[in-house]
Design a protein around this motif. Structure first.
Motif, PDB file in Angstrom:
ATOM      1  N   LEU A  65      -0.272  -9.846  -3.113  1.00  0.00           N
ATOM      2  CA  LEU A  65       0.451  -9.148  -2.049  1.00  0.00           C
ATOM      3  C   LEU A  65      -0.513  -8.159  -1.402  1.00  0.00           C
ATOM      4  O   LEU A  65      -0.548  -6.975  -1.753  1.00  0.00           O
ATOM      5  N   MET A  66      -1.305  -8.672  -0.467  1.00  0.00           N
ATOM      6  CA  MET A  66      -2.338  -7.857   0.169  1.00  0.00           C
ATOM      7  C   MET A  66      -1.818  -7.296   1.483  1.00  0.00           C
ATOM      8  O   MET A  66      -1.504  -8.039   2.412  1.00  0.00           O
ATOM      9  N   ASP A  67      -1.729  -5.980   1.531  1.00  0.00           N
ATOM     10  CA  ASP A  67      -1.202  -5.303   2.713  1.00  0.00           C
ATOM     11  C   ASP A  67      -1.852  -3.927   2.775  1.00  0.00           C
ATOM     12  O   ASP A  67      -1.891  -3.213   1.770  1.00  0.00           O
ATOM     13  N   PRO A  68      -2.368  -3.536   3.938  1.00  0.00           N
ATOM     14  CA  PRO A  68      -3.042  -2.230   4.033  1.00  0.00           C
ATOM     15  C   PRO A  68      -2.118  -1.046   3.778  1.00  0.00           C
ATOM     16  O   PRO A  68      -2.595   0.056   3.495  1.00  0.00           O
ATOM     17  N   ARG A  69      -0.809  -1.259   3.845  1.00  0.00           N
ATOM     18  CA  ARG A  69       0.137  -0.166   3.603  1.00  0.00           C
ATOM     19  C   ARG A  69       0.461   0.001   2.122  1.00  0.00           C
ATOM     20  O   ARG A  69       1.143   0.959   1.743  1.00  0.00           O
ATOM     21  N   LEU A  70      -0.016  -0.921   1.288  1.00  0.00           N
ATOM     22  CA  LEU A  70       0.334  -0.934  -0.139  1.00  0.00           C
ATOM     23  C   LEU A  70      -0.845  -0.493  -0.995  1.00  0.00           C
ATOM     24  O   LEU A  70      -1.941  -1.044  -0.894  1.00  0.00           O
ATOM     25  N   ILE A  71      -0.604   0.497  -1.847  1.00  0.00           N
ATOM     26  CA  ILE A  71      -1.582   0.933  -2.852  1.00  0.00           C
ATOM     27  C   ILE A  71      -0.979   0.647  -4.217  1.00  0.00           C
ATOM     28  O   ILE A  71       0.121   1.120  -4.532  1.00  0.00           O
ATOM     29  N   VAL A  72      -1.682  -0.130  -5.032  1.00  0.00           N
ATOM     30  CA  VAL A  72      -1.223  -0.455  -6.385  1.00  0.00           C
ATOM     31  C   VAL A  72      -2.066   0.340  -7.377  1.00  0.00           C
ATOM     32  O   VAL A  72      -3.295   0.257  -7.357  1.00  0.00           O
ATOM     33  N   GLN A  73      -1.412   1.096  -8.219  1.00  0.00           N
ATOM     34  CA  GLN A  73      -2.107   1.941  -9.185  1.00  0.00           C
ATOM     35  C   GLN A  73      -1.544   1.683 -10.579  1.00  0.00           C
ATOM     36  O   GLN A  73      -0.330   1.602 -10.768  1.00  0.00           O
ATOM     37  N   VAL A  74      -2.435   1.559 -11.565  1.00  0.00           N
ATOM     38  CA  VAL A  74      -2.007   1.436 -12.956  1.00  0.00           C
ATOM     39  C   VAL A  74      -1.688   2.833 -13.469  1.00  0.00           C
ATOM     40  O   VAL A  74      -2.504   3.749 -13.372  1.00  0.00           O
ATOM     41  N   GLY A  75      -0.488   3.007 -13.980  1.00  0.00           N
ATOM     42  CA  GLY A  75      -0.102   4.321 -14.464  1.00  0.00           C
ATOM     43  C   GLY A  75       1.254   4.284 -15.138  1.00  0.00           C
ATOM     44  O   GLY A  75       2.024   3.335 -14.983  1.00  0.00           O
ATOM     45  N   GLY A 130       3.797   3.195   7.824  1.00  0.00           N
ATOM     46  CA  GLY A 130       4.319   3.599   6.533  1.00  0.00           C
ATOM     47  C   GLY A 130       3.349   3.297   5.401  1.00  0.00           C
ATOM     48  O   GLY A 130       2.305   2.670   5.591  1.00  0.00           O
ATOM     49  N   ARG A 131       3.702   3.738   4.202  1.00  0.00           N
ATOM     50  CA  ARG A 131       2.839   3.496   3.048  1.00  0.00           C
ATOM     51  C   ARG A 131       3.693   3.414   1.779  1.00  0.00           C
ATOM     52  O   ARG A 131       4.734   4.060   1.666  1.00  0.00           O
ATOM     53  N   ILE A 132       3.210   2.615   0.843  1.00  0.00           N
ATOM     54  CA  ILE A 132       3.873   2.453  -0.450  1.00  0.00           C
ATOM     55  C   ILE A 132       2.846   2.643  -1.560  1.00  0.00           C
ATOM     56  O   ILE A 132       1.773   2.014  -1.536  1.00  0.00           O
ATOM     57  N   LEU A 133       3.162   3.490  -2.512  1.00  0.00           N
ATOM     58  CA  LEU A 133       2.365   3.622  -3.729  1.00  0.00           C
ATOM     59  C   LEU A 133       3.141   2.945  -4.849  1.00  0.00           C
ATOM     60  O   LEU A 133       4.229   3.398  -5.229  1.00  0.00           O
ATOM     61  N   ALA A 134       2.605   1.835  -5.364  1.00  0.00           N
ATOM     62  CA  ALA A 134       3.260   1.081  -6.431  1.00  0.00           C
ATOM     63  C   ALA A 134       2.607   1.442  -7.758  1.00  0.00           C
ATOM     64  O   ALA A 134       1.408   1.195  -7.951  1.00  0.00           O
ATOM     65  N   LEU A 135       3.380   2.011  -8.659  1.00  0.00           N
ATOM     66  CA  LEU A 135       2.876   2.475  -9.949  1.00  0.00           C
ATOM     67  C   LEU A 135       3.327   1.510 -11.042  1.00  0.00           C
ATOM     68  O   LEU A 135       4.517   1.416 -11.341  1.00  0.00           O
ATOM     69  N   GLU A 136       2.381   0.783 -11.625  1.00  0.00           N
ATOM     70  CA  GLU A 136       2.681  -0.256 -12.605  1.00  0.00           C
ATOM     71  C   GLU A 136       1.958   0.028 -13.926  1.00  0.00           C
ATOM     72  O   GLU A 136       0.741   0.251 -13.944  1.00  0.00           O
ATOM     73  N   LEU A 137       2.697   0.001 -15.035  1.00  0.00           N
ATOM     74  CA  LEU A 137       2.134   0.281 -16.347  1.00  0.00           C
ATOM     75  C   LEU A 137       1.277  -0.870 -16.870  1.00  0.00           C
ATOM     76  O   LEU A 137       0.239  -0.659 -17.506  1.00  0.00           O
ATOM     77  N   ILE A 181       7.426   5.530  -2.980  1.00  0.00           N
ATOM     78  CA  ILE A 181       6.846   5.280  -4.293  1.00  0.00           C
ATOM     79  C   ILE A 181       7.690   4.208  -4.967  1.00  0.00           C
ATOM     80  O   ILE A 181       8.917   4.298  -4.978  1.00  0.00           O
ATOM     81  N   GLU A 182       7.036   3.202  -5.518  1.00  0.00           N
ATOM     82  CA  GLU A 182       7.758   2.178  -6.280  1.00  0.00           C
ATOM     83  C   GLU A 182       7.313   2.256  -7.737  1.00  0.00           C
ATOM     84  O   GLU A 182       6.127   2.112  -8.040  1.00  0.00           O
ATOM     85  N   LEU A 183       8.261   2.477  -8.626  1.00  0.00           N
ATOM     86  CA  LEU A 183       7.988   2.559 -10.054  1.00  0.00           C
ATOM     87  C   LEU A 183       8.306   1.220 -10.705  1.00  0.00           C
ATOM     88  O   LEU A 183       9.429   0.731 -10.603  1.00  0.00           O
ATOM     89  N   GLY A 184       7.323   0.635 -11.368  1.00  0.00           N
ATOM     90  CA  GLY A 184       7.551  -0.655 -12.024  1.00  0.00           C
ATOM     91  C   GLY A 184       7.725  -1.792 -11.047  1.00  0.00           C
ATOM     92  O   GLY A 184       8.743  -2.496 -11.102  1.00  0.00           O
ATOM     93  N   PRO A 185       6.767  -2.033 -10.156  1.00  0.00           N
ATOM     94  CA  PRO A 185       6.922  -3.116  -9.166  1.00  0.00           C
ATOM     95  C   PRO A 185       6.854  -4.507  -9.758  1.00  0.00           C
ATOM     96  O   PRO A 185       7.297  -5.474  -9.128  1.00  0.00           O
TER      97      PRO A 185
END
Length: 222
Positions: free
Chosen positions: A100-110, A81-88, A60-64
């Motif tokens: 940054l398009m990568d199938p292992r990366l999920i970017v979520q607003v939160g 692997g997988r990364i959930l990037a949580l960006e406000l 999990i990445e907080l504030g990418p």
């Protein structure tokens, strides 16, 4: 001691990555200074140092932000692997998705203050590692403690919390939430110079950790 050689090469995964635009980051920093905490993206030296310390395949990445650290995390992550990037910041999250398009990366607003709810919405369980670019020093103490407590509870028993800080004033706060804390740095090749704080979730018996002297080397983590 952790070194780059101790990590497997994850070059098999495909990432479409564009140049990190410092002007976009600067614009968002002026728009929301307390959210960004700096006027420039993190340097490659800081990104590499943080990525070196990551363990596991669920991150999990907080504030990418604009993805300056995310790129280094992906470079060392295995294809599975997988990364959930949580960006406000919604504009920053859109920029990250598009650049940054990568199938292992999920970017979520939160909001990291509601970390458990965000993870539940994403169907995300406990993670091996949480990487943070959040400006903890700019937060109110109650918000700071809430995020760190939620992060600790979202880690697997052997998980790691990794955050960069522009100083060590909050080191006692990290020690309050994590059973073992190590400090790496300072990383001089970053504006401003930064320390990396690593909190370990597992039980331990240890004497207090001293702050490293002027060195950018990664300190041993058992």
């Amino acid at each position: 001691m952790d070194t780059p050689e101790s990590f497997a090469d994850a070059g098999a995964a495909s990432t479409t990555s564009r140049w990190v635009d410092p002007f976009f980051f600067l614009g968002r920093a002026f728009a929301s200074p307390l959210q960004c905490g700096a006027l420039l993206p993190s340097s490659s030296a800081l990104g590499r140092t943080m990525a070196q310390l990551v363990r596991g395949q669920s991150i999990i990445e907080l504030g990418p932000g604009s993805g300056s650290i995310t790129r280094h995390l992906l470079a060392r992550l295995s294809p599975g692997g997988r990364i959930l990037a949580l960006e406000l910041d919604a504009a920053m999250a859109t920029h990250l998705r598009e650049n940054l398009m990568d199938p292992r990366l999920i970017v979520q607003v939160g909001n990291a203050s509601h970390l458990k709810d965000c993870l539940s919405t994403a169907g995300w369980g406990q993670s091996d590692c949480i990487v943070s670019g959040l400006p903890f020093q700019a937060m109110a103490p109650t918000q700071r403690h809430a995020i760190l407590a939620a992060a600790r509870d979202s880690l697997s028993p052997s998980g790691r919390f990794i955050a960069f800080q522009y100083g060590l004033r909050l080191l006692p706060t990290f020690k309050h939430h994590f059973r073992k804390v190590k400090v790496v740095g300072p990383i001089w090749n970053n504006l401003p110079p930064a320390y990396v704080v690593v909190g370990l979730a597992e039980l331990f018996v240890s004497s207090p950790t001293s702050v490293p002297k002027r060195s950018g080397r990664v300190s041993p983590l058992q």
